[in-house]
Enzyme design. Structure first.
Site: not given
Ligand code: NAD
Length: 482
Positions: A178, A231-233, A235, A287
């Protein structure tokens, strides 16, 4: 010219979506329409999971020899190489990533991941024999975990998809990916075209572009065996909660607020290029960005001045221009979020440079690279992830104080220690509570585990460790002939 897709790649073919909802991808630098794509609905997720289930249970892929899987993965890498210019330009236009970084990461690093895991697949031991205290044999067998739900963010859409796809394919799994529209979606169609051209068996990789609702539906789908999320902490917590209820394995790569620790012997001229890279990588939309700069108090003013001079000289502009250092933020909403942190910072710290929108552009989601001199690590701008080109420079007294401040974070993802004395820097680096750490730079390596501790996540990507997380282990205790 826009790129418009009408179908989704599911079960090895381009199929009509179940919804009429369209995603519009915009150019982050110009706000022009780049293209459109269908949004997947629940019926499309059902179809994708069913296709992956059939692919993995039908055994053509999971029962293929590791060498056969490796050959298919290398063909996929070849096809991506042929499309790498289109792929890397598409990513840069969508999320503002400077083109040189896009070529190195979204092109080179992502293809490197496929080839690395193809090599691991080719040499993987499926069964090995262990000694047993009974004097009889135990066979340890590795088999694919099954259907993987891979959920990725927009900041490195190709690398972060491939860091799941590549080890999953090597293990013999099938994947439903996704992506993260609207910021990034068009790149996923280029990946799908490459997968199809490589002749991967139907259902082995499927893409379902959609928002958090589509992601949540996929995470809890009964046909999924493992979830791999970046993604974000916030989510990540929600996904972990869903997986806990289902007792479903999950890896979580989450947010960070990493520190660059500048020891008191640093030569600012010598470290500046590496410091700039790790502090502003992908316009701060990374990140592992070192958004906190810890500077020895006795050299604080000198270090703040050096950073101010450097940051003032950065070129902001169209990410497709190779001379540009800082592109736009990926979306208008994200630019607003970064700006709200800058406004907050103005009340908490001294604004040294930046803090506004560059005047040269009337379109595009640009933010001036910004430096705050901040006396306290307690400030919001020192604690929360801003995910933009915003640095907070914090003074410390002695090495132990620097370590205390670096570790005073809910996150534990990355960081870099800079010193003229590498051994001294390594000594400090060993004590930073993070999943990764750099010494005088941060040359991310495919063969070493990557991930976080604390609120930065659970599990590891890259290296043989990631391959293991897509394998189930079964011990077979052999009692001999019956
Ligand atoms: P986000 O959490 O908003 O979204 C990430 C993905 O998850 C998207 O595809 C979104 O549609 C999906 N999503 C959101 N909520 C969901 C849920 N409840 N269930 C299933 N899917 C869900 O994050 P973002 O704003 O797209 O990305 C930025 C974040 O990602 C930052 O916090 C960054 O630090 C983190 N990140 C971490 C790493 C790592 O390797 N640790 C790498 C890159 C980005």
């Amino acid at each position: 010219m826009t790129v418009d897709h009408d179908t989704l790649f599911i079960d090895g073919d381009w199929v009509a979506p179940s919804t009429s909802t369209r995603i519009t991808a915009l150019n982050a630098a110009t706000e022009d329409i780049l293209g459109t794509a269908p949004e997947a609905g629940e019926a499309d997720v059902d179809r994708a999971v069913a296709a992956a289930r059939t692919a993995v249970d039908g055994s053509e892929w999971s029962a293929a020899t590791p060498a056969e899987r490796a050959a298919a993965m290398n063909r996929f890498a070849d096809e991506l190489e042929q499309r790498s210019t289109e792929l890397t330009r598409t990513v840069s236009q969508q999320n503002g990533m400077p083109i040189g970084l896009s070529e190195a990461f979204e092109g080179g690093f992502a293809i490197g991941l496929l080839r690395y895991y193809a090599d691991l697949a080719a040499t993987m031991t499926v069964e090995d024999i262990r000694p047993s205290q009974t004097g009889m044999e135990t066979v340890v067998r590795r088999s694919p975990v099954g259907v993987v739900a891979a959920i990725v963010p927009w900041n490195y859409p190709v690398v972060l998809a491939m860091s799941k796809i590549a080890p999953a394919l090597a293990a013999g799994c099938a994947v439903v990916v996704k992506p993260s529209p609207p910021a990034t979606v068009l790149d996923s169609f280029i990946l799908a075209e490459a997968a199809q051209a490589a002749g991967l068996p139907p259902g082995i990789i499927n893409w379902v572009p959609g928002g958090p609702d589509v992601g949540a539906y996929l995470v809890s789908h009964p046909g999924v065996d493992k979830v791999a999320f970046t993604g974000s902490t916030a989510a990540g917590r929600s996904i972990a909660t869903a997986c806990a209820g289902l007792l479903r394995p999950v890896t979580l790569e989450l947010g960070g607020k990493s520190a660059a620790i500048l020891l008191d012997d640093v030569d600012m001229d010598a470290i500046m290029a590496n410091l700039q890279f790790i502090a502003f990588m992908n316009n701060g939309q990374t990140c592992v960005t070192c958004a906190r700069i810890l500077a020895p108090a006795r050299r604080y003013d000198e270090i703040v001045d050096a950073l101010a001079t450097q940051v003032s000289s950065l070129r902001v502009g169209d990410p497709l221009d190779p001379s540009v250092d800082i592109g736009p933020m990926a979306t208008a909403a994200h630019r607003d979020r970064v700006e709200s942190y800058i406004e907050k910072g103005k009340g908490e710290a001294r604004l040294v440079v930046g803090g506004g929108r560059p005047k040269a552009f009337d379109k595009g989601w640009f933010v001036e690279p910004t430096v705050f001199a901040c006396s306290s690590n307690e400030a919001t701008i020192a604690q929360e992830e801003i995910f933009g080109p915003v640095l907070t420079v914090i003074p410390y007294d002695a090495d132990a104080d620097a370590l205390r401040i670096a570790n005073d974070s809910v996150y534990g993802l990355g960081g870099t220690v800079f010193s003229a004395d590498t051994e001294r820097a390594k000594h400090i680096a060993r004590q930073v509570h993070t999943g990764t750490i750099g010494v005088n730079g941060y040359p991310l390596a495919i063969g070493s585990p990557f991930g976080g501790v604390k609120d930065s996540g659970i599990g590891r990507e890259f290296g043989p460790e990631a391959l293991n997380s897509y394998l189930n282990l079964k011990s077979m205790y052999i009692a001999g002939p019956a």
